[in-house]
Scaffold this motif. Structure first.
Motif, PDB file in Angstrom:
ATOM      1  N   GLY A 124       0.805  -1.207   0.000  1.00  0.00           N
ATOM      2  CA  GLY A 124       0.000   0.000   0.000  1.00  0.00           C
ATOM      3  C   GLY A 124       0.840   1.259   0.000  1.00  0.00           C
ATOM      4  N   GLY A 125       0.167   2.406  -0.014  1.00  0.00           N
ATOM      5  CA  GLY A 125       0.887   3.674  -0.082  1.00  0.00           C
ATOM      6  C   GLY A 125       1.782   3.913   1.112  1.00  0.00           C
ATOM      7  N   VAL A 126       1.218   3.916   2.327  1.00  0.00           N
ATOM      8  CA  VAL A 126       2.020   4.119   3.531  1.00  0.00           C
ATOM      9  C   VAL A 126       3.014   2.972   3.707  1.00  0.00           C
ATOM     10  N   GLY A 127       2.572   1.742   3.420  1.00  0.00           N
ATOM     11  CA  GLY A 127       3.447   0.582   3.589  1.00  0.00           C
ATOM     12  C   GLY A 127       4.694   0.659   2.739  1.00  0.00           C
ATOM     13  N   HIS A 128       4.539   0.973   1.453  1.00  0.00           N
ATOM     14  CA  HIS A 128       5.719   0.990   0.580  1.00  0.00           C
ATOM     15  C   HIS A 128       6.622   2.176   0.893  1.00  0.00           C
ATOM     16  N   ALA A 129       6.049   3.255   1.442  1.00  0.00           N
ATOM     17  CA  ALA A 129       6.886   4.359   1.902  1.00  0.00           C
ATOM     18  C   ALA A 129       7.646   3.970   3.165  1.00  0.00           C
ATOM     19  N   ALA A 130       6.971   3.280   4.087  1.00  0.00           N
ATOM     20  CA  ALA A 130       7.600   2.901   5.351  1.00  0.00           C
ATOM     21  C   ALA A 130       8.754   1.931   5.148  1.00  0.00           C
ATOM     22  N   VAL A 131       8.598   0.994   4.212  1.00  0.00           N
ATOM     23  CA  VAL A 131       9.694   0.061   3.922  1.00  0.00           C
ATOM     24  C   VAL A 131      10.945   0.837   3.536  1.00  0.00           C
ATOM     25  N   GLN A 132      10.805   1.806   2.654  1.00  0.00           N
ATOM     26  CA  GLN A 132      11.961   2.549   2.169  1.00  0.00           C
ATOM     27  C   GLN A 132      12.553   3.455   3.240  1.00  0.00           C
ATOM     28  N   ILE A 133      11.707   4.085   4.022  1.00  0.00           N
ATOM     29  CA  ILE A 133      12.202   4.978   5.078  1.00  0.00           C
ATOM     30  C   ILE A 133      12.936   4.188   6.156  1.00  0.00           C
ATOM     31  N   VAL A 175      14.568  -4.699   7.757  1.00  0.00           N
ATOM     32  CA  VAL A 175      13.152  -4.524   7.469  1.00  0.00           C
ATOM     33  C   VAL A 175      12.477  -5.846   7.127  1.00  0.00           C
ATOM     34  N   TYR A 176      11.399  -6.121   7.845  1.00  0.00           N
ATOM     35  CA  TYR A 176      10.501  -7.235   7.554  1.00  0.00           C
ATOM     36  C   TYR A 176       9.224  -6.628   6.965  1.00  0.00           C
ATOM     37  N   ALA A 177       8.699  -7.222   5.911  1.00  0.00           N
ATOM     38  CA  ALA A 177       7.512  -6.677   5.253  1.00  0.00           C
ATOM     39  C   ALA A 177       6.514  -7.780   4.964  1.00  0.00           C
ATOM     40  N   THR A 178       5.223  -7.469   5.122  1.00  0.00           N
ATOM     41  CA  THR A 178       4.181  -8.438   4.777  1.00  0.00           C
ATOM     42  C   THR A 178       3.419  -7.964   3.545  1.00  0.00           C
ATOM     43  N   ALA A 179       2.982  -8.937   2.748  1.00  0.00           N
ATOM     44  CA  ALA A 179       2.151  -8.665   1.570  1.00  0.00           C
ATOM     45  C   ALA A 179       1.412  -9.955   1.226  1.00  0.00           C
ATOM     46  N   SER A 180       0.569  -9.900   0.187  1.00  0.00           N
ATOM     47  CA  SER A 180      -0.364 -10.999  -0.045  1.00  0.00           C
ATOM     48  C   SER A 180      -0.130 -11.791  -1.324  1.00  0.00           C
ATOM     49  N   SER A 181       1.003 -11.582  -2.002  1.00  0.00           N
ATOM     50  CA  SER A 181       1.278 -12.360  -3.215  1.00  0.00           C
ATOM     51  C   SER A 181       2.776 -12.361  -3.492  1.00  0.00           C
ATOM     52  N   PRO A 182       3.257 -13.347  -4.235  1.00  0.00           N
ATOM     53  CA  PRO A 182       4.683 -13.377  -4.571  1.00  0.00           C
ATOM     54  C   PRO A 182       5.140 -12.112  -5.295  1.00  0.00           C
ATOM     55  N   GLU A 183       4.287 -11.570  -6.178  1.00  0.00           N
ATOM     56  CA  GLU A 183       4.662 -10.357  -6.903  1.00  0.00           C
ATOM     57  C   GLU A 183       4.843  -9.181  -5.945  1.00  0.00           C
ATOM     58  N   LYS A 184       3.906  -9.010  -5.015  1.00  0.00           N
ATOM     59  CA  LYS A 184       4.009  -7.915  -4.061  1.00  0.00           C
ATOM     60  C   LYS A 184       5.214  -8.084  -3.142  1.00  0.00           C
ATOM     61  N   LEU A 185       5.502  -9.309  -2.760  1.00  0.00           N
ATOM     62  CA  LEU A 185       6.669  -9.565  -1.921  1.00  0.00           C
ATOM     63  C   LEU A 185       7.959  -9.237  -2.666  1.00  0.00           C
ATOM     64  N   ARG A 186       7.981  -9.565  -3.949  1.00  0.00           N
ATOM     65  CA  ARG A 186       9.169  -9.250  -4.754  1.00  0.00           C
ATOM     66  C   ARG A 186       9.367  -7.732  -4.836  1.00  0.00           C
ATOM     67  N   TYR A 187       8.287  -6.981  -5.049  1.00  0.00           N
ATOM     68  CA  TYR A 187       8.386  -5.527  -5.094  1.00  0.00           C
ATOM     69  C   TYR A 187       8.885  -4.977  -3.758  1.00  0.00           C
ATOM     70  N   ALA A 188       8.393  -5.541  -2.656  1.00  0.00           N
ATOM     71  CA  ALA A 188       8.822  -5.085  -1.338  1.00  0.00           C
ATOM     72  C   ALA A 188      10.326  -5.273  -1.157  1.00  0.00           C
ATOM     73  N   GLU A 189      10.840  -6.382  -1.627  1.00  0.00           N
ATOM     74  CA  GLU A 189      12.280  -6.630  -1.542  1.00  0.00           C
ATOM     75  C   GLU A 189      13.047  -5.676  -2.449  1.00  0.00           C
ATOM     76  N   GLU A 190      12.485  -5.349  -3.603  1.00  0.00           N
ATOM     77  CA  GLU A 190      13.156  -4.430  -4.531  1.00  0.00           C
ATOM     78  C   GLU A 190      13.343  -3.044  -3.924  1.00  0.00           C
ATOM     79  N   ILE A 191      12.420  -2.629  -3.075  1.00  0.00           N
ATOM     80  CA  ILE A 191      12.507  -1.277  -2.523  1.00  0.00           C
ATOM     81  C   ILE A 191      13.120  -1.239  -1.125  1.00  0.00           C
ATOM     82  N   GLY A 192      13.630  -2.384  -0.629  1.00  0.00           N
ATOM     83  CA  GLY A 192      14.397  -2.318   0.611  1.00  0.00           C
ATOM     84  C   GLY A 192      14.095  -3.325   1.688  1.00  0.00           C
ATOM     85  N   ALA A 193      13.060  -4.152   1.527  1.00  0.00           N
ATOM     86  CA  ALA A 193      12.767  -5.141   2.563  1.00  0.00           C
ATOM     87  C   ALA A 193      13.828  -6.237   2.581  1.00  0.00           C
TER      88      ALA A 193
END
Length: 348
Positions: free
Chosen positions: A177-186, A194-212
């Motif tokens: 989400g908006g706040v979530g993807h900002a918080a990962v990077q900050i 950083v540990y991040a939760t999401a609901s699909s492999p694609e979203k998890l991959r994006y989370a790792e790309e931005i810093g998780a």
């Protein structure tokens, strides 16, 4: 001009796009030719009516937008015609004890553009001068519109309220989400693990790309159990929770002794069950946070403007399809922000 509006609360069927009167510019206001707007879950709750939300109808929603200054009121000193600007939606009185101390989000009359008063999802918007930030040349309108609310909110949550430090472990819920993807990077920029939760492999991959550093699919496993396992039963130092009722108990369970839970919203409901024994026995802190001070917003957005932080945009739609944009948020489709462009700005 054309604008998004709704004449009553309800589902996406109440959202319309049509002719409304042109805005009148007050002495301390700036008229903005809107080039792009962006949605937040706040827009969904405002449309539904929120608990005890009483709006003048019809209501123009929208807390995020960016564009070009076309006119300024007589008392405006910071902007002139032709300037590139983005909206910072928190409105403060400037006179109460909290404003005098510089902690504007605690203002006694704090309100938000698009939530409590008319918003900016329109071709033109009259915005108080204090609610605008300058946007450098070269920053895309979509980025400028999508960044302000979520990045300033996440910045205040992590730096001012939770006081995150390098080397700490931070769990960000709903990283897509908006706040979530900002918080990962900050959090990553602050030097946290950083540990991040999401609901699909694609979203998890994006989370790792931005810093998780660690990504957890909360549809496949209990994230609190997973956090305990991955940290040797220790837990994390900080949890960023903007989900509320559905995650609250597990958020507290994910914290290490002395940990801090910081929250800015409750998209799944605002009346969670709290096990008070866990709070006092583990000496946990629960911290609320809303929006940011102008200085905090400037700190966060400077790192967006220079490219340090990546504003992920899941979709760009014509403003006339704002109802579909609401559906994208409600259905949790994609990763990042949904942007709407005035129909007159582009051949769709």
């Amino acid at each position: 001009m054309q604008a998004v509006e709704f004449a009553g609360h309800g589902g996406t069927e109440v959202v319309e796009y049509g002719e409304v009167p042109d805005p009148e510019v007050g002495r301390g206001e700036v008229l903005v030719d809107v080039k792009a707007g962006a949605l937040n879950h706040l827009d969904v709750w405002t449309r539904r009516g929120m608990p005890q939300l009483d709006l003048d109808m019809p209501h123009v929603p929208g807390s995020d937008a960016a564009g070009v200054v076309t006119e300024t009121g007589a008392d405006v000193t910071r902007f002139e015609a032709g300037d590139r600007v983005a909206v910072s939606a928190g409105v403060f009185c400037g006179d109460c004890e909290f404003c005098r101390d510089g902690d504007y989000p605690l203002c006694a009359s704090f309100h938000v553009l698009g939530e409590h008063v008319p918003g900016v999802h329109s071709e033109y918007a009259a915005v108080p001068e204090d609610n605008l930030v300058a946007v450098p040349e070269g920053v895309a309108w979509e980025t400028a519109a999508a960044a302000p609310l979520v990045f300033q909110t996440a910045w205040r949550m992590l730096h001012t309220r939770a006081d995150v430090e390098a080397g700490e472990k931070v769990l960000v819920l709903g990283a897509s989400g908006g706040v979530g993807h900002a918080a990962v990077q900050i959090a990553a920029h602050a030097g946290a693990e950083v540990y991040a939760t999401a609901s699909s492999p694609e979203k998890l991959r994006y989370a790792e790309e931005i810093g998780a550093d660690h990504a957890i699919d909360y549809t496949e496993t209990d994230f609190a159990d997973e956090i305990r396992a991955r940290t040797g039963k220790r837990g994390v130092d900080v949890v960023v929770d903007h989900v509320g009722e559905a995650t609250w108990s597990d958020s507290l369970r994910s914290l290490a002794k002395g940990g801090r839970l910081v929250t800015c919203g409750a998209t799944s409901g605002g009346r969670p069950e709290t096990h008070v024994q866990r709070l006092f026995w583990n000496q946990l802190s629960v911290l609320g946070s809303t929006m940011a001070t102008p200085g905090e917003a400037d700190d966060a957005l400077s790192l967006v403007w220079d490219g340090t932080f990546d504003v992920r945009i899941r979709d760009v739609l014509p403003m006339s399809e704002t109802a579909r944009a609401h559906e994208r948020l409600e259905n949790r489709e994609g990763f990042g922000k949904v942007v709407v462009i005035p129909d007159s700005e582009r051949q769709w």
